[in-house]
Write an enzyme that holds these catalytic residues in place. Structure first.
Site, PDB file in Angstrom:
ATOM      1  N   ARG A 121      77.537  70.198  69.022  1.00 47.54           N
ATOM      2  CA  ARG A 121      78.425  69.527  68.045  1.00 47.54           C
ATOM      3  C   ARG A 121      79.235  68.385  68.666  1.00 47.54           C
ATOM      4  O   ARG A 121      80.318  68.046  68.213  1.00 47.54           O
ATOM      5  CB  ARG A 121      79.368  70.530  67.380  1.00 47.54           C
ATOM      6  N   LYS A 143      77.865  52.686  67.363  1.00 43.51           N
ATOM      7  CA  LYS A 143      76.696  52.915  66.502  1.00 43.51           C
ATOM      8  C   LYS A 143      75.613  53.589  67.340  1.00 43.51           C
ATOM      9  O   LYS A 143      75.270  53.098  68.417  1.00 43.51           O
ATOM     10  CB  LYS A 143      76.162  51.589  65.962  1.00 43.51           C
ATOM     11  N   GLU A 185      72.808  37.427  70.774  1.00 47.29           N
ATOM     12  CA  GLU A 185      73.975  38.162  70.257  1.00 47.29           C
ATOM     13  C   GLU A 185      75.279  37.501  70.754  1.00 47.29           C
ATOM     14  O   GLU A 185      76.284  37.520  70.062  1.00 47.29           O
ATOM     15  CB  GLU A 185      73.938  39.636  70.683  1.00 47.29           C
ATOM     16  N   LYS A 227      84.169  41.975  69.688  1.00 40.07           N
ATOM     17  CA  LYS A 227      83.627  43.155  69.001  1.00 40.07           C
ATOM     18  C   LYS A 227      84.716  44.216  68.836  1.00 40.07           C
ATOM     19  O   LYS A 227      84.828  44.843  67.776  1.00 40.07           O
ATOM     20  CB  LYS A 227      82.437  43.718  69.782  1.00 40.07           C
ATOM     21  N   GLU A 237      81.980  50.183  59.317  1.00 40.37           N
ATOM     22  CA  GLU A 237      81.284  49.091  58.632  1.00 40.37           C
ATOM     23  C   GLU A 237      81.351  49.188  57.104  1.00 40.37           C
ATOM     24  O   GLU A 237      80.337  49.174  56.405  1.00 40.37           O
ATOM     25  CB  GLU A 237      79.820  49.033  59.073  1.00 40.37           C
ATOM     26  N   ARG A 241      83.159  44.603  59.406  1.00 42.25           N
ATOM     27  CA  ARG A 241      82.218  44.714  60.538  1.00 42.25           C
ATOM     28  C   ARG A 241      80.866  44.090  60.208  1.00 42.25           C
ATOM     29  O   ARG A 241      80.105  43.729  61.102  1.00 42.25           O
ATOM     30  CB  ARG A 241      82.068  46.189  60.946  1.00 42.25           C
ATOM     31  N   ASN A 245      76.649  41.286  61.506  1.00 42.47           N
ATOM     32  CA  ASN A 245      75.238  41.245  61.113  1.00 42.47           C
ATOM     33  C   ASN A 245      74.780  39.826  60.781  1.00 42.47           C
ATOM     34  O   ASN A 245      73.735  39.653  60.144  1.00 42.47           O
ATOM     35  CB  ASN A 245      75.000  42.167  59.922  1.00 42.47           C
ATOM     36  N   HIS A 248      71.203  39.036  60.950  1.00 42.06           N
ATOM     37  CA  HIS A 248      70.493  40.302  61.096  1.00 42.06           C
ATOM     38  C   HIS A 248      69.696  40.718  59.857  1.00 42.06           C
ATOM     39  O   HIS A 248      68.737  41.471  59.981  1.00 42.06           O
ATOM     40  CB  HIS A 248      71.466  41.422  61.487  1.00 42.06           C
ATOM     41  N   HIS A 252      66.108  41.841  60.835  1.00 42.17           N
ATOM     42  CA  HIS A 252      65.524  43.159  60.569  1.00 42.17           C
ATOM     43  C   HIS A 252      64.230  43.017  59.774  1.00 42.17           C
ATOM     44  O   HIS A 252      63.262  43.743  60.014  1.00 42.17           O
ATOM     45  CB  HIS A 252      66.518  44.046  59.812  1.00 42.17           C
ATOM     46  N   HIS A 264      64.601  42.964  69.519  1.00 39.31           N
ATOM     47  CA  HIS A 264      65.563  42.751  68.442  1.00 39.31           C
ATOM     48  C   HIS A 264      66.227  41.371  68.568  1.00 39.31           C
ATOM     49  O   HIS A 264      66.315  40.609  67.602  1.00 39.31           O
ATOM     50  CB  HIS A 264      66.612  43.873  68.488  1.00 39.31           C
TER      51      HIS A 264
HETATM   52  N1  GLY Z   1      75.460  45.467  66.217  1.00 36.45           N
HETATM   53  C1  GLY Z   1      76.345  45.318  65.153  1.00 36.45           C
HETATM   54  C2  GLY Z   1      77.428  46.352  65.112  1.00 36.45           C
HETATM   55  O1  GLY Z   1      77.617  47.078  66.070  1.00 36.45           O
HETATM   56  O2  GLY Z   1      78.090  46.470  64.124  1.00 36.45           O
END
Ligand code: GLY
Length: 367
Positions: A121, A143, A185, A227, A237, A241, A245, A248, A252, A264
């Site tokens: 957990r 993430k 990035e 960030k 997000e 946030r 993207n 992105h 994607h 990526h």
């Molecule tokens: N890579 C985008 C984020 O971490 O929100």
């Protein structure tokens, strides 16, 4: 050395950026988790360069450690592999106070973070990113996740690391393609909200290209500060946030179209240009912005078209749009886009005309 703090209440942590950082990782372990086992997860490529160096320091300090080496590549972000590794850890007596170390790029980080978030957990994990993409983006912000046949990162969690340790010297062992993939990035952050940073990057492109450690410490810390600010405001997000993207939604869709056979960041590189082109087609930004950014791409030799990602493939705008419609970032039938008013002025747009999206993509099919 630079230290960036990510402030999210009881989950705050430090990002330490310096050369020879592995020693600091072990000192941190001794000071904070002396009786805990260090579970090091890495991949075969990274192990070749850093396994010995990293584990030796734990051994020398008589810290119990265990190494798990996964195969490099997106295929490792897989639930079956998570289960296999989790069962191995359980069999070898993983405890709640043990620490998972993610030593590698974004795939190792996403895999290790997700595993850490569910085993017993949730146990602590620390990111030690070795690629530029992981150092400026995926290792920070919590993430984590694995892929499914329905798309990338569709099973995962928001699970913050306890610390992030970054050594710019690890960038030296990256291929040019890998390095540039991460650089897209970096560029993204400047385009989102910092024109001055963009101009600085443009001025310093030679030092960046040669991966000069002190220049890279500045670049990485700048990106981490940006960030950290965004994640502090909107960790899960919900809205803000999403600015991260930028490019992105296109990226994607490109990655999915080519079955994830490119990095990526390579897709992000072209995706950023598509987002700018779309902003121009919608009359939101001036055409000369595109030329400024394209000239920066050319200095660094970043990919600028779909053909430069795969010359043989017949790229179809329709197919990319279909992929966008299955993106998890969608909350309804509209595709959300991050667009630019100017360099450093990104914003979220909810409804965008599909014909304009197709037109923007078309400009990148034959270049
Ligand atoms: N890579 C985008 C984020 O971490 O929100």
């Amino acid at each position: 050395m630079k230290v960036v703090k990510l402030d999210i209440k009881d989950k705050s942590y430090k990002i330490i950026i310096k050369t020879n950082v592995f020693k600091d990782v072990v000192s941190h372990h001794i000071s904070n988790y002396k009786n805990s086992k260090a579970i090091i997860i890495t991949d075969k490529n990274v192990a070749k360069y850093y396994k010995q160096k990293f584990t030796f320091l734990f051994e020398k300090s008589k810290i119990k450690n265990q190494i798990i080496i996964i195969k490099p590549g997106e295929a490792s972000k897989d639930l079956v592999l998570i289960k296999k590794v989790a069962e191995k850890l359980l069999k070898t007596g993983v405890k709640r106070n043990d620490v998972i170390y993610a030593l590698g790029g974004g795939i190792v980080g996403d895999f290790s973070g997700f595993l850490a978030s569910i085993i017993l957990r949730g146990i602590r994990f620390i990111q030690v990113p070795t690629t530029l993409l992981a150092q400026v983006d995926s290792s920070v912000g919590g993430k984590t996740g694995v892929n499914t046949v329905n798309g990338k990162n569709l099973i995962g969690s928001f699970y913050q690391p306890s610390a992030v340790f970054i050594d710019p010297n690890t960038l030296k062992t990256l291929s040019k393609k890998e390095f540039l993939s991460g650089y897209s990035e970096v560029l993204k952050y400047s385009l989102i909200n910092d024109k001055k940073f963009f101009l600085w990057l443009d001025l310093n492109y030679k030092k960046i290209n040669s991966r000069n450690p002190s220049t890279m410490i500045n670049v990485i810390s700048k990106c981490c500060i940006k960030k950290a600010k965004i994640v502090k405001i909107d960790e899960k997000e919900k809205n803000y946030r999403m600015l991260l993207n930028l490019g992105h939604t296109f990226a994607h869709a490109i990655e999915k179209d080519i079955n994830y056979k490119i990095r990526h960041g390579e897709a992000v590189s072209v995706g950023l240009l598509m987002a700018i082109k779309l902003s121009i087609l919608l009359g939101i930004t001036k055409p000369n912005i595109y030329n400024l950014i394209e000239s920066h791409y050319n200095k660094l030799k970043l990919p600028t078209s779909l053909k430069s990602l795969d010359a043989k493939r017949k790229w179809l705008p329709k197919s990319l749009i279909r992929n966008m419609l299955s993106d998890k970032k969608r909350t309804d039938d509209n595709i959300k886009f991050i667009l630019l008013k100017d360099i450093g002025k990104a914003f979220i747009k909810n409804k965008v005309n599909k014909n304009k999206i197709a037109l923007a993509i078309k400009e990148f099919v034959n270049d």
